[in-house]
Write a protein that holds these residues in place. Structure first.
Motif: not given
Length: 98
Positions: A14-19, A81-82, A87-93
């Motif tokens: 998730a972090i790598a995809e966001g970056i 969504i850019p 956000y997903a990493h911080a809230k759901w994962f």
């Protein structure tokens, strides 16, 4: 170790995809204004691979952890969504939260 669990792998991707998504903010102007398409091709291929891996890992975690349709849908929506995967990493994962 983060790679030892499905959720840990999802968090890392998730972090790598966001970056990789945010890197388009740098490579798109290079492509269109400076006529340098090379960096955009590299970022595009990396982002495409990470996007597909993210989708697969979300579906795997949704199955393994019996996520609701709402959480699964929001996690999938976050990928288009850019900054959404951050956000997903911080809230759901998080391990026990889901």
């Amino acid at each position: 170790m983060i790679l030892s669990t499905p959720l840990g792998r999802l968090r890392l991707v998730a972090i790598a995809e966001g970056i990789s998504y945010l890197l388009f903010a740098l490579t798109m102007p290079l492509k269109y204004f400076m006529e340098t398409p090379g960096p955009n091709k590299v970022v595009g291929m990396a982002h495409g691979f990470l996007f597909l891996l993210y989708i697969a890992l979300v579906l795997q975690c949704a199955y393994l952890f019996k996520w609701s349709w709402k959480v699964t849908g929001l996690a999938l929506l976050a990928s288009i969504i850019p900054g959404g995967t951050f956000y997903a990493h911080a809230k759901w994962f998080r391990e026990p939260a889901i």
